[in-house]
Design a protein around this motif. Structure first.
Motif, PDB file in Angstrom:
ATOM      1  N   ARG A  57      38.892  30.835  38.099  1.00  0.00           N
ATOM      2  CA  ARG A  57      39.841  31.474  39.129  1.00  0.00           C
ATOM      3  C   ARG A  57      40.161  32.620  38.430  1.00  0.00           C
ATOM      4  O   ARG A  57      40.602  33.415  38.437  1.00  0.00           O
TER       5      ARG A  57
ATOM      6  N   SER B 116      45.931  34.286  40.507  1.00  0.00           N
ATOM      7  CA  SER B 116      45.233  35.100  41.550  1.00  0.00           C
ATOM      8  C   SER B 116      46.223  36.163  41.844  1.00  0.00           C
ATOM      9  O   SER B 116      47.309  36.067  41.782  1.00  0.00           O
TER      10      SER B 116
ATOM     11  N   ASN C 279      40.720  38.479  40.133  1.00  0.00           N
ATOM     12  CA  ASN C 279      41.341  38.290  38.778  1.00  0.00           C
ATOM     13  C   ASN C 279      40.217  37.947  37.948  1.00  0.00           C
ATOM     14  O   ASN C 279      39.308  37.386  38.286  1.00  0.00           O
TER      15      ASN C 279
ATOM     16  N   SER D 154      38.720  35.290  44.088  1.00  0.00           N
ATOM     17  CA  SER D 154      39.977  35.900  44.164  1.00  0.00           C
ATOM     18  C   SER D 154      39.882  36.894  42.980  1.00  0.00           C
ATOM     19  O   SER D 154      38.968  36.758  41.950  1.00  0.00           O
TER      20      SER D 154
ATOM     21  N   LYS E  12      34.318  39.049  36.771  1.00  0.00           N
ATOM     22  CA  LYS E  12      35.542  38.020  36.673  1.00  0.00           C
ATOM     23  C   LYS E  12      35.366  37.328  35.199  1.00  0.00           C
ATOM     24  O   LYS E  12      36.286  36.782  34.874  1.00  0.00           O
TER      25      LYS E  12
ATOM     26  N   ARG F 192      33.530  34.780  35.016  1.00  0.00           N
ATOM     27  CA  ARG F 192      33.444  33.485  35.662  1.00  0.00           C
ATOM     28  C   ARG F 192      32.350  32.799  35.132  1.00  0.00           C
ATOM     29  O   ARG F 192      31.202  33.311  35.275  1.00  0.00           O
TER      30      ARG F 192
HETATM   31 MG    MG Z   1      40.156  32.320  42.191  1.00  0.00          MG
END
Ligand code: MG
Ligand code: TXA
Length: 344
Positions: free
Chosen positions: A344, A153, A147, A145, A57, A59
């Motif tokens: 996200r 998302s 993405n 999610s 991700k 993230r």
């Molecule tokens: Mg998310």
């Protein structure tokens, strides 16, 4: 047509579920549909699988993941259920409500999935494909999610393939997600409980079961781990600048409309719900944002959405999508958050 699908996208068959479950047991990642959005799942108790989710991700590692379970007994083995938690699970599980609870004393879930917090976010999805995969893998699945961080998302398998590319070993194609907006996140580790992310289950529905909750998690000031990492300012970001509450439009703008009374003049219009239905609008939100974002317009404009029912969650996502890109701030050196960050 299957021949046009990227190699990683698989129609849902019993055989595909078995292969996906085997991959998960080997520590690989599988993208799968839930009733809300597609998730990128990995074995929640396998540190390397959880790390691979963050990597795929892109993230920030301070943002913890939701752990998905098949049964209430599985959830109770991982976290401490209060009376309120039990009542909410009885009322809304399986379904789009995530409960943040204290981790159980010997909780086997990777600490990385909780990102340093002593709580765990748990949810029991109601989508049949998610349920089949959880049962077949007999694993709790950490699944944000599916993405890349900062993008909207995904609500279809094609969105997942566009966003994550080879980040998932397999993408299970269960069609479009029926709800289309992420689960409600409720923190039950504080009293009164606090709404961390509005979603498909509304605050009023929750309050009907457990009484008053806080609707306004306090914005963190920047020292120490965040209590509510879900509330980072800029989320769900399209690349094109987005302006809100548009009542008129320009030719170089793409309009995200709502309801029957649409202003003229936009370069392109997609209507979340011609009949002004907030549930239909939520289901269309991310796919339409993506489609307008891809049109090469100078700006996206979104019409006002009523602040009631699912409109609360839709407006929350739109405000995050509209937050200025320069509010993006990297994770501070001490692991706390300096200001705002994207995810996200
Ligand atoms: Mg998310
Ligand atoms: O609908 C959904 O919830 C989807 C589908 C795939 O289930 N999942 C999803 O996950 O949206 P994700 O990781 O994109 O969002 C998780 C949210 C984040 O806002 C995160 O900060 C918050 O839940 N969260 C997770 N664990 C938490 C914790 N221990 N305390 C507070 N917030 C937490």
């Amino acid at each position: 047509m299957p021949s046009e699908l990227p190699a990683t996208i698989h129609p849902v068959t019993p055989d595909a579920i078995d292969r996906a479950a085997a991959l998960l047991r080997q520590g690989r990642l599988v993208a799968f549909p839930t009733e809300t959005v597609y998730g990128l799942g990995g074995d929640a108790c396998d540190d390397r699988a959880v790390a691979a989710i963050f990597a795929a991700k892109g993230r920030p590692s301070f943002n913890p993941l939701i752990v998905h379970v098949a049964r209430l007994a599985d959830a109770k083995a991982l976290a401490r259920f209060s009376d309120k938690a039990g009542r909410l699970a009885a009322a809304f599980w399986p379904g789009p409500l995530t409960l943040v609870l204290p981790r159980a004393p010997r909780c086997p879930v990777s600490l990385l999935a909780s990102a340093g917090l002593d709580t765990l976010a748990l949810r029991m999805p109601r989508h049949p494909v998610a349920q089949a995969l959880l049962a077949a893998s007999s694993r709790a699945l950490a699944a944000p999610s599916a993405n890349r961080s900062g993008e909207v998302s995904p609500t279809t398998a094609a969105h997942v393939a566009q966003s994550l590319g080879a980040g998932a070993a397999m993408i299970l194609d269960g069609g479009a997600c029926p709800v289309g907006i992420e689960s409600t996140v409720l923190d039950l580790s504080t009293e009164p409980p606090a709404l961390l992310r509005p979603g498909a289950v509304t605050a009023a529905q929750i309050e009907a079961v457990i009484g008053a909750i806080r609707h306004d998690p306090v914005a963190d000031t920047g020292s120490g781990p965040r209590r509510s990492p879900g509330m980072l300012t800029r989320h769900y970001a399209p690349r094109t600048p987005l302006r809100l509450d548009a009542t008129s439009v320009e030719a170089d703008e793409a309009l995200l409309a709502f309801g029957p009374r649409v202003p003229n003049g936009a370069g392109k219009v997609l209507n979340l719900s011609l009949r002004g239905d907030l549930t239909e609008a939520a289901a269309n939100l991310f796919a339409m944002l993506r489609a307008l974002d891809a049109g090469g317009f100078a700006r996206l404009a979104a019409m006002p959405i009523p602040e009631r029912e699912l409109g609360v969650a839709i407006n929350d996502r739109l405000r995050r999508a509209a937050a200025a890109p320069d509010s993006l701030v990297e994770e501070a050196a001490d692991g706390a958050i300096a200001s705002h960050a994207a995810d996200r």
